[in-house]
Design an enzyme around this catalytic site. Structure first.
Site, PDB file in Angstrom:
ATOM      1  N   GLU A  17      -5.843  -4.655  -2.505  1.00 46.79           N
ATOM      2  CA  GLU A  17      -4.629  -3.990  -2.026  1.00 46.79           C
ATOM      3  C   GLU A  17      -4.460  -4.197  -0.523  1.00 46.79           C
ATOM      4  O   GLU A  17      -5.336  -4.697   0.171  1.00 46.79           O
ATOM      5  CB  GLU A  17      -4.700  -2.477  -2.301  1.00 46.79           C
ATOM      6  N   ARG A  97      -6.925  10.888  -4.697  1.00 47.96           N
ATOM      7  CA  ARG A  97      -7.414   9.864  -3.769  1.00 47.96           C
ATOM      8  C   ARG A  97      -6.272   9.323  -2.930  1.00 47.96           C
ATOM      9  O   ARG A  97      -5.092   9.545  -3.209  1.00 47.96           O
ATOM     10  CB  ARG A  97      -8.083   8.720  -4.522  1.00 47.96           C
ATOM     11  N   ASN A  99      -3.921   6.285  -1.374  1.00 51.72           N
ATOM     12  CA  ASN A  99      -3.356   5.030  -1.852  1.00 51.72           C
ATOM     13  C   ASN A  99      -2.724   4.312  -0.660  1.00 51.72           C
ATOM     14  O   ASN A  99      -3.217   4.409   0.465  1.00 51.72           O
ATOM     15  CB  ASN A  99      -2.366   5.277  -2.998  1.00 51.72           C
ATOM     16  N   GLU A 118      -3.172   9.714 -12.335  1.00 48.12           N
ATOM     17  CA  GLU A 118      -1.768   9.355 -12.088  1.00 48.12           C
ATOM     18  C   GLU A 118      -0.800  10.420 -12.613  1.00 48.12           C
ATOM     19  O   GLU A 118       0.349  10.122 -12.957  1.00 48.12           O
ATOM     20  CB  GLU A 118      -1.435   7.978 -12.685  1.00 48.12           C
ATOM     21  N   ASN A 145       3.215   4.510  -3.146  1.00 51.42           N
ATOM     22  CA  ASN A 145       2.879   3.107  -2.966  1.00 51.42           C
ATOM     23  C   ASN A 145       3.619   2.504  -1.780  1.00 51.42           C
ATOM     24  O   ASN A 145       3.663   3.102  -0.711  1.00 51.42           O
ATOM     25  CB  ASN A 145       3.118   2.341  -4.271  1.00 51.42           C
ATOM     26  N   ASP A 193       4.910  -2.097  -6.718  1.00 51.24           N
ATOM     27  CA  ASP A 193       3.670  -1.643  -6.096  1.00 51.24           C
ATOM     28  C   ASP A 193       3.853  -1.709  -4.573  1.00 51.24           C
ATOM     29  O   ASP A 193       4.678  -1.010  -4.030  1.00 51.24           O
ATOM     30  CB  ASP A 193       2.510  -2.505  -6.610  1.00 51.24           C
TER      31      ASP A 193
END
Length: 282
Positions: A17, A97, A99, A118, A145, A193
């Protein structure tokens, strides 16, 4: 239209990522969230490095004075140039968490969170300044995101992946107003994303389970598709000395039979012209 991709780093990242160009060091930063790793890649020399973070890491960005800012499971941390770690903001929430994150034109960090499962409403987007102050920008988010700003800083683009939309806001005085859809990803084309905005104001969107990166014009028209050899495309960013090469991260997590390049860092040389990204002012 398709772009000609190359393999920049052959890797097996579980959840690659967050590619980010660090102009100061001349390196690309990227992460493997679930393996708690920060990768660097020098496109000129080919040199690479890997370091482990104390927790799952959702994003890494350079800081104005050197070092890194890390969006971690339990908050936002600072890594000083001498490798000393300290928390800028610590807020552990069970089951949650970090992102994706991005640095705004004013040097603030806009950091997203999500639940590991999620669950809808379990995530958020918050704005952090260099002194550690924090403002909640969005709550009731599922998977926070991609985030990016137009070349003049007047618009902010944002992805909450399960909505299948890229939304756009007016960015005013460090805040956002007027949320509305910018583009919607059709069924069967994957989920939006990470994203990046180029010097022409076009928005490039990585498609998870869509095996592609798409470019949309400022009016929201699809005008380019870069097809890729892996399904789970996670994020993209322009990098290199002239910001013309598009680097793309990928993932292998959740795939029953990952392909050979799943988890690798890919690049499309000469894909366009990126915007210089500010460092975190902290």
């Amino acid at each position: 239209m398709s772009g000609q991709y190359e393999v920049a780093v052959l890797a097996q990242a579980e959840l690659g990522e967050g590619p980010t160009w660090d102009a100061r060091s001349g390196r690309l930063l990227w992460i493997d969230i679930l393996r708690s790793r920060v990768h660097t890649f020098d496109p000129v020399s080919g040199r690479r490095s890997v370091r482990t973070t104390p927790q799952h890491v959702g994003a890494v960005k350079p800081r104005v004075g050197g070092g890194l800012v890390l969006n971690l499971r339990d908050g936002v941390g600072l890594l000083d140039p001498d490798d000393t770690f300290r928390w800028l903001h610590h807020e552990a929430v069970p089951g949650r968490r970090a992102n994706d994150a991005a640095v705004a034109p004013d040097g603030s960090l806009w950091a997203g969170t999500m639940r590991y499962d999620e669950a809808p409403g379990g995530g958020s987007l918050s704005r952090f300044t260099g002194d550690g102050s924090v403002d909640l920008v969005l709550d009731d988010v599922a998977v926070s995101n991609g985030t990016g700003w137009s070349p003049d800083g007047g618009l902010m683009y944002y992805v909450d992946s399960p909505t299948r939309r890229v939304d756009v806001f007016d960015h005013v005085d460090g805040g956002v107003v007027g949320r509305r859809p910018f583009v919607e990803i059709e069924d069967g084309a994957g989920f939006p994303d990470g994203l990046t905005v180029d010097a022409d104001g076009c928005v490039w969107v990585a498609l998870w389970d869509g095996a592609a990166v798409r470019r949309y014009t400022p009016s929201g028209e699809l005008d380019r598709v870069i097809e890729l050899p892996v399904p789970r495309v996670t994020a993209c960013a322009f990098a290199g000395p002239d910001l013309s090469d598009l680097y793309i991260t990928t993932a292998r997590v959740g795939l029953a039979s990952p392909l050979a390049l799943s988890g690798s860092l890919l690049v499309v040389p000469g894909a366009g012209k990126g915007l210089a990204q500010p460092a975190f002012a902290g």
